[in-house]
Motif scaffolding. Structure first.
Motif, mmCIF file in Angstrom:
data_model
loop_
_atom_site.group_PDB
_atom_site.id
_atom_site.type_symbol
_atom_site.label_atom_id
_atom_site.label_comp_id
_atom_site.label_asym_id
_atom_site.label_seq_id
_atom_site.Cartn_x
_atom_site.Cartn_y
_atom_site.Cartn_z
ATOM 1 N N TYR A 111 23.400 39.262 34.177
ATOM 2 C CA TYR A 111 23.771 38.489 32.990
ATOM 3 C C TYR A 111 25.201 38.805 32.534
ATOM 4 C CZ TYR A 111 19.076 36.610 32.425
ATOM 5 O OH TYR A 111 17.905 35.924 32.616
ATOM 6 N N SER A 112 25.633 40.029 32.741
ATOM 7 C CA SER A 112 27.026 40.383 32.434
ATOM 8 C C SER A 112 27.973 39.654 33.366
ATOM 9 C CB SER A 112 27.225 41.896 32.551
ATOM 10 O OG SER A 112 26.438 42.598 31.615
ATOM 11 N N LEU A 116 27.362 36.802 34.883
ATOM 12 C CA LEU A 116 27.343 35.403 34.462
ATOM 13 C C LEU A 116 28.232 35.194 33.241
ATOM 14 C CD1 LEU A 116 26.139 32.547 34.694
ATOM 15 C CD2 LEU A 116 24.232 33.328 33.265
ATOM 16 N N SER A 117 28.197 36.134 32.308
ATOM 17 C CA SER A 117 29.039 36.039 31.106
ATOM 18 C C SER A 117 30.515 36.047 31.464
ATOM 19 C CB SER A 117 28.727 37.199 30.156
ATOM 20 O OG SER A 117 27.384 37.171 29.732
ATOM 21 N N LEU A 118 30.887 36.865 32.455
ATOM 22 C CA LEU A 118 32.286 36.919 32.878
ATOM 23 C C LEU A 118 32.754 35.553 33.373
ATOM 24 C CD1 LEU A 118 34.831 38.621 33.482
ATOM 25 C CD2 LEU A 118 33.831 39.116 35.729
ATOM 26 N N TYR A 119 31.908 34.887 34.148
ATOM 27 C CA TYR A 119 32.291 33.573 34.668
ATOM 28 C C TYR A 119 32.292 32.513 33.563
ATOM 29 C CZ TYR A 119 32.437 34.907 39.564
ATOM 30 O OH TYR A 119 32.806 35.471 40.770
ATOM 31 N N LEU A 120 31.370 32.630 32.609
ATOM 32 C CA LEU A 120 31.311 31.645 31.534
ATOM 33 C C LEU A 120 32.455 31.798 30.539
ATOM 34 C CD1 LEU A 120 27.468 31.585 30.765
ATOM 35 C CD2 LEU A 120 28.816 29.886 32.021
ATOM 36 N N ASN A 134 34.055 44.029 31.415
ATOM 37 C CA ASN A 134 34.643 44.063 32.754
ATOM 38 C C ASN A 134 34.553 45.445 33.384
ATOM 39 O OD1 ASN A 134 36.112 42.643 34.879
ATOM 40 N ND2 ASN A 134 37.779 44.036 34.353
ATOM 41 N N ALA A 135 34.791 46.484 32.598
ATOM 42 C CA ALA A 135 34.704 47.840 33.143
ATOM 43 C C ALA A 135 33.288 48.141 33.614
ATOM 44 C CB ALA A 135 35.139 48.859 32.095
ATOM 45 N N TYR A 136 32.291 47.682 32.851
ATOM 46 C CA TYR A 136 30.904 47.875 33.275
ATOM 47 C C TYR A 136 30.664 47.209 34.627
ATOM 48 C CZ TYR A 136 25.964 46.858 33.772
ATOM 49 O OH TYR A 136 24.697 46.712 34.292
ATOM 50 N N LEU A 137 31.104 45.962 34.776
ATOM 51 C CA LEU A 137 30.860 45.221 36.007
ATOM 52 C C LEU A 137 31.561 45.857 37.205
ATOM 53 C CD1 LEU A 137 31.133 41.574 34.673
ATOM 54 C CD2 LEU A 137 29.103 42.615 35.701
ATOM 55 N N THR A 149 37.212 44.815 46.902
ATOM 56 C CA THR A 149 35.790 44.935 46.532
ATOM 57 C C THR A 149 34.931 43.914 47.254
ATOM 58 O OG1 THR A 149 36.074 43.449 44.628
ATOM 59 C CG2 THR A 149 36.369 45.826 44.253
ATOM 60 N N TRP A 150 35.535 42.780 47.618
ATOM 61 C CA TRP A 150 34.828 41.688 48.305
ATOM 62 C C TRP A 150 33.535 41.364 47.553
ATOM 63 C CZ3 TRP A 150 37.509 39.106 51.764
ATOM 64 C CH2 TRP A 150 36.859 38.151 52.566
ATOM 65 N N SER A 151 33.684 41.026 46.280
ATOM 66 C CA SER A 151 32.520 40.917 45.408
ATOM 67 C C SER A 151 32.697 39.787 44.411
ATOM 68 C CB SER A 151 32.322 42.230 44.642
ATOM 69 O OG SER A 151 33.415 42.457 43.750
ATOM 70 N N TRP A 152 31.570 39.322 43.859
ATOM 71 C CA TRP A 152 31.605 38.327 42.798
ATOM 72 C C TRP A 152 32.196 38.917 41.524
ATOM 73 C CZ3 TRP A 152 31.448 33.547 44.027
ATOM 74 C CH2 TRP A 152 30.665 33.095 45.094
ATOM 75 N N SER A 153 32.012 40.206 41.303
ATOM 76 C CA SER A 153 32.590 40.823 40.108
ATOM 77 C C SER A 153 34.111 40.868 40.217
ATOM 78 C CB SER A 153 32.022 42.231 39.901
ATOM 79 O OG SER A 153 32.241 43.043 41.038
#
Length: 292
Positions: A46-47, A49-53, A160-163, A245-249
């Motif tokens: 959910y975090s 998703l929030s970043l993208y929203l 962002n730091a959490y992700l 990171t090659w990641s969605w985050s």
């Protein structure tokens, strides 16, 4: 059933209950760990998703209303604090929250995870500690930084730091893959290149303020190509981070950085053109050479 038989029966039953206690405790512990893992996964998803929203409304709002600090300072945004203190406070979660969360990840002792997290921490050590000190030493007293804007930036950096920390320390699963080092070193080259541009541009801008007592037309180097090479450099950094990171985050952070920095760079470009008029080079773009 005789008295003796009853006594043996109850004794065996008690022994059976006692022997089952460790198994019950283990089952309870396993269930608790599974529940916590599911809660953490949900929080992460959910975090993310929030970043993208957050990106689209940020981009759209900044096309019409710029955050009121620096060149765009204006009253009406509540109390202000000194710019060095604002940068220190609002960027700090990227350091302390990352360092707080990292040891709890399943990869916390993996040298590859530690190496991967280092460029992110290096950037934010500069942005949280070095950059505010440079502002304090090189800039004359200016208008304050709105505390409301600093609070919003603080909240974003918490998210962002959490992700980023949780992905690198816990959820990333390809540390043993053969492509890890290719992605890391390829992204690191891009990241370091962007960070050099960003730091160089910041140093030039702060030097102009110190020498002229205000804003002047920056010249030389990347300033011949774009009005905001500091923003261009930071975007390049996060391209490198997304590759590493090659990641969605990591990709989500890159998109948000663009949503935040590109509109502000365009606003800065318009500000330069309006303030310096014919003295400002018309061939410059705002943030991306040859594009925008």
């Amino acid at each position: 059933m005789t008295f003796y038989t009853k006594r043996v029966f109850y004794k065996n039953a008690l022994a059976l209950d006692a022997s089952s206690l460790p198994a019950c405790h283990h089952l309870h512990q396993t269930t608790t760990q599974t529940t916590m893992a599911l809660l953490d996964q949900n929080l992460f998803h959910y975090s993310l998703l929030s970043l993208y929203l957050l990106g689209p409304p940020t981009f759209i709002s900044l096309k019409f209303l710029q955050a009121p600090y620096g060149k765009h300072h204006r009253p009406g945004w509540g109390p202000t604090i000194s710019p060095p203190l604002a940068w220190l406070l609002m960027e700090s979660p990227a350091l302390w929250l990352t360092l707080l969360l990292f040891p709890f990840g399943q990869h916390s002792t993996n040298p590859k995870a530690l190496i991967l997290m280092s460029p992110y921490l290096l950037h934010y050590f500069h942005r949280t500690i070095i950059y505010p000190l440079r502002i304090y030493r090189n800039s004359k007293p200016t208008s304050g930084f709105p505390a409301s804007v600093a609070v919003m930036a603080f909240g974003f950096n918490l998210l962002n730091a959490y992700l980023q920390a949780r992905w690198v320390s816990h959820y990333k699963s390809d540390y043993d893959g053969g492509l890890f080092w290719w992605k890391f070193f390829g992204g690191l080259v891009v990241f370091v290149w962007g960070m050099r541009i960003n730091m160089w541009a910041d140093r030039v801008l702060l030097g102009l303020k110190r020498e002229g007592g205000g804003y002047m037309v920056p010249r030389g180097g990347w300033f011949e190509w774009v009005s905001c090479p500091n923003y261009f450099g930071e975007i390049v950094e996060w391209i490198g981070w997304a590759l590493m990171t090659w990641s969605w985050s990591g990709f989500g952070f890159l998109l948000y950085a663009c949503a935040n920095l590109v509109p502000r760079a365009r606003a800065n470009h318009r500000w330069y053109l309006e303030k310096f008029k014919e003295d400002y080079p018309r061939s410059r773009r705002a943030v991306i050479p040859f594009l925008c």
